[in-house]
Design a protein around this motif. Structure first.
Motif, mmCIF file in Angstrom:
data_model
loop_
_atom_site.group_PDB
_atom_site.id
_atom_site.type_symbol
_atom_site.label_atom_id
_atom_site.label_comp_id
_atom_site.label_asym_id
_atom_site.label_seq_id
_atom_site.Cartn_x
_atom_site.Cartn_y
_atom_site.Cartn_z
ATOM 1 N N GLU A 107 0.555 -1.311 -0.034
ATOM 2 C CA GLU A 107 0.012 -0.122 -0.005
ATOM 3 C C GLU A 107 0.927 1.218 -0.072
ATOM 4 O OE1 GLU A 107 -2.692 -3.470 1.666
ATOM 5 O OE2 GLU A 107 -0.313 -2.631 1.983
ATOM 6 N N ASN A 108 2.080 1.347 0.407
ATOM 7 C CA ASN A 108 2.835 2.429 0.339
ATOM 8 C C ASN A 108 4.001 2.377 -0.804
ATOM 9 O OD1 ASN A 108 2.145 3.830 2.710
ATOM 10 N ND2 ASN A 108 3.031 2.388 4.202
ATOM 11 N N VAL A 109 3.630 1.471 -1.717
ATOM 12 C CA VAL A 109 4.600 1.658 -2.878
ATOM 13 C C VAL A 109 4.640 2.859 -3.508
ATOM 14 C CG1 VAL A 109 5.174 0.622 -5.126
ATOM 15 C CG2 VAL A 109 4.878 -1.113 -3.325
ATOM 16 N N GLU A 110 3.513 3.403 -3.607
ATOM 17 C CA GLU A 110 3.126 4.761 -4.475
ATOM 18 C C GLU A 110 4.046 5.867 -3.556
ATOM 19 O OE1 GLU A 110 -0.464 7.492 -6.275
ATOM 20 O OE2 GLU A 110 -0.847 6.053 -4.428
ATOM 21 N N TRP A 111 3.854 5.770 -2.217
ATOM 22 C CA TRP A 111 4.584 6.987 -1.341
ATOM 23 C C TRP A 111 6.071 6.542 -1.511
ATOM 24 C CZ3 TRP A 111 7.969 5.498 2.597
ATOM 25 C CH2 TRP A 111 8.464 6.666 3.334
ATOM 26 N N SER A 135 -3.266 -5.798 -11.542
ATOM 27 C CA SER A 135 -4.152 -4.893 -12.290
ATOM 28 C C SER A 135 -3.242 -3.848 -12.938
ATOM 29 C CB SER A 135 -5.271 -4.367 -11.287
ATOM 30 O OG SER A 135 -5.714 -3.240 -11.939
ATOM 31 N N SER A 136 -3.168 -3.543 -14.224
ATOM 32 C CA SER A 136 -2.219 -2.423 -14.660
ATOM 33 C C SER A 136 -2.993 -1.134 -14.335
ATOM 34 C CB SER A 136 -2.389 -2.670 -16.290
ATOM 35 O OG SER A 136 -3.768 -2.643 -16.964
ATOM 36 N N LYS A 137 -4.103 -0.997 -13.786
ATOM 37 C CA LYS A 137 -4.764 0.236 -13.565
ATOM 38 C C LYS A 137 -4.517 0.746 -11.894
ATOM 39 C CE LYS A 137 -8.460 -0.263 -16.866
ATOM 40 N NZ LYS A 137 -10.022 -0.498 -16.876
ATOM 41 N N SER A 138 -3.806 -0.338 -11.365
ATOM 42 C CA SER A 138 -3.638 0.036 -9.804
ATOM 43 C C SER A 138 -2.276 1.102 -9.796
ATOM 44 C CB SER A 138 -3.449 -1.181 -9.034
ATOM 45 O OG SER A 138 -2.219 -1.847 -9.494
ATOM 46 N N LYS A 139 -2.676 1.727 -8.792
ATOM 47 C CA LYS A 139 -1.692 2.853 -8.373
ATOM 48 C C LYS A 139 -0.208 2.126 -8.165
ATOM 49 C CE LYS A 139 -5.027 6.243 -6.491
ATOM 50 N NZ LYS A 139 -5.393 6.946 -5.113
ATOM 51 N N ARG A 140 -0.360 1.106 -7.444
ATOM 52 C CA ARG A 140 0.918 0.422 -6.963
ATOM 53 C C ARG A 140 1.567 -0.211 -8.128
ATOM 54 N NH1 ARG A 140 -1.847 -4.695 -4.098
ATOM 55 N NH2 ARG A 140 -2.684 -3.062 -2.911
ATOM 56 N N PHE A 141 0.906 -0.555 -9.301
ATOM 57 C CA PHE A 141 1.423 -1.158 -10.434
ATOM 58 C C PHE A 141 2.295 0.096 -11.233
ATOM 59 C CE2 PHE A 141 1.300 -1.409 -15.190
ATOM 60 C CZ PHE A 141 2.056 -2.472 -15.452
#
Length: 466
Positions: A107-111, A135-141
């Motif tokens: 969950e903190n990858v984007e951060w 999911s290619s649409k996810s924020k983490r991806f």
């Protein structure tokens, strides 16, 4: 403890060392973590090829599993691990620590990516549970995709790379090889290997594999991905699956059928029920089967306590129980009925469970499904609320049914008769695609409601003519 690897673990470790992009598609219990830690140790201090490693994992795995596994073995105990968890202040402090391995929850990858931007410091990234990037649409991806060019080595670990079909594979493989094997875009991958299935206008609800495509996909990724099944390498303890029928009395069934009808009837005339609508309706029906439902005011409306009664009978056998619940009101109702319970929230809960200090441990399968070793604390699983997700179901059961378990594992499923519980149980038995099975089950119940409505109208007209 001295580590004497199995041949398949040695093979997995060599695979990581020899491939800068590596996927270990290993079944639960085959020791992906220790094989990866061994490879990290060798790459750092034998090959001098890696200096700073990032592990991305589910939260509970990040909190407990990697550090516990590293401390367990003589050859990895020296590795310094910093857990990049908690508040932003705590995460920043953890990043400043001098460590070999830094562990962060997904969950903190984007951060993390936003924090470092182009000054990415990790030359090796391990994605524990690669399928959570399906999911290619996810924020983490999207976040990890930005920094992929700065990463020299990537390892993906999972036992279920394509839980909902091979379309899920593209984002995971892209993070490994930047699109070299399955194409640089999802569209290109889809056009090459799939044809549209069910659709409504321009919206395609599912894609079907072209003839021979599955074999071609596996051939394309075969050089960087190794796959192993536990049954081929491990002698696991016996597992007994038991369906506990939960039967409603006449009055309860009457109330249940009325509530089911109230939820389904507004959609009974629709020509096509889309997946999102079916998921909402299924949630309502599963709640009813469990004994309580959230009404339109988000208040809990209790229908029956039959599953609680069934759970009490199992508890009376005197063995520690790992109970999987589905909804918050399930959790609250279980806690209200049983006083000696603990919810799986912290590493301390795992420690106490494995030490035999907990009689009933409550866990949600989505948060306890990957990497947690709970086999020392008990051998009885109870599914209070069933899940459509085969991946979630298999991973959750594997918390007890895994290497190191010394007793026969009994998995009890509380199934309310005449409800959607039976449809879910059938789908799990058949290892069916959860989303498709859910859609089919809801459609079948809508058709039944519509048929019953037509029959009622016919009877009413006949009555008036008389």
């Amino acid at each position: 403890m001295n580590f004497t690897p199995h041949l398949y673990q040695t093979h997995a470790t060599r695979h990581i060392i020899e491939h800068r992009a590596a996927a270990l598609l290993l079944d639960m219990g085959l020791g992906k973590t220790v094989a990866t830690l061994t490879a990290i140790s060798d790459l750092m201090h034998d090959y001098y090829d890696v200096a700073k490693v990032l592990v991305i994992a589910p939260k509970r795995v990040a909190e407990d599993t990697w550090s516990r596994e590293a401390e367990k073995w003589d050859h990895t105990r020296y590795l310094r691990i910093s857990k990049v968890l908690g508040s932003q202040k705590e995460r920043l402090k953890a990043l400043e620590q001098d460590a070999h391995i830094y562990i962060i929850n997904r969950e903190n990858v984007e951060w993390l990516v936003d924090h470092y931007k182009t000054k990415w410091p990790f030359d090796m990234v391990v994605i524990d549970e690669l399928s959570s990037f399906k999911s290619s649409k996810s924020k983490r991806f999207r976040a990890l995709r930005k920094v992929r060019p700065y990463i020299d080595r990537v390892v993906g670990l999972t036992g279920t790379p394509a839980p909902n079909g091979l379309l899920d594979l593209w984002p995971q493989m892209y993070l490994l090889d930047k699109g070299e094997r399955l194409g640089r875009t999802l569209t290109a991958y889809r056009d090459k290997y799939f044809i549209p299935g069910a659709r409504k206008g321009h919206i395609v609800y599912n894609w079907n594999l072209k003839h021979g495509a599955e074999k071609k996909i596996y051939e394309r990724i075969g050089d960087i991905a190794i796959s192993m099944k536990a049954k081929d390498h491990l002698k696991l303890p016996e597992r007994v699956d038991n369906v506990v029928p939960v039967r409603m009395d006449h009055e309860t069934r009457k109330r249940y059928k009325q509530l089911e009808r109230d939820y389904l009837l507004p959609f009974a005339g629709e020509a096509d029920v889309v997946a999102d609508t079916a998921a909402v309706l299924s949630n309502k029906l599963v709640q009813l089967a469990n004994g309580a439902v959230y009404n339109e005011n988000d208040e809990v409306q209790e229908l029956h306590s039959l599953k609680l009664d069934a759970l009490e009978e199992i508890q009376e056998q005197g063995k520690p129980i790992l109970v999987f619940y589905k909804y918050k009101h399930d959790l609250e109702r279980i806690k209200a009925r049983f006083k000696q319970v603990r919810t799986l929230d912290k590493p301390k809960d795992i420690e106490d469970w494995n030490a035999g200090k907990i009689e009933m441990l409550l866990a949600h399968p989505a948060s306890a499904g990957h990497g947690l070793n709970l086999q020392d604390g008990g051998s009885t699983v109870v599914w209070f609320g069933l899940t459509w997700s085969l991946e979630e179901y298999q991973q959750a059961n594997a918390r007890l049914h895994r290497q190191g378990q010394k007793q026969t594992v009994v998995v009890h499923h509380l199934v309310t008769q005449g409800t959607i519980d039976q449809d879910i149980m059938t789908a799990l038995d058949r290892k069916a695609n959860g989303q498709n099975a859910l859609l089919d089950a809801v459609k079948a119940r809508l058709e039944r409601i519509q048929t019953e409505g037509t029959s009622d109208e016919h009877n009413e007209n006949c009555h008036q003519e008389l």
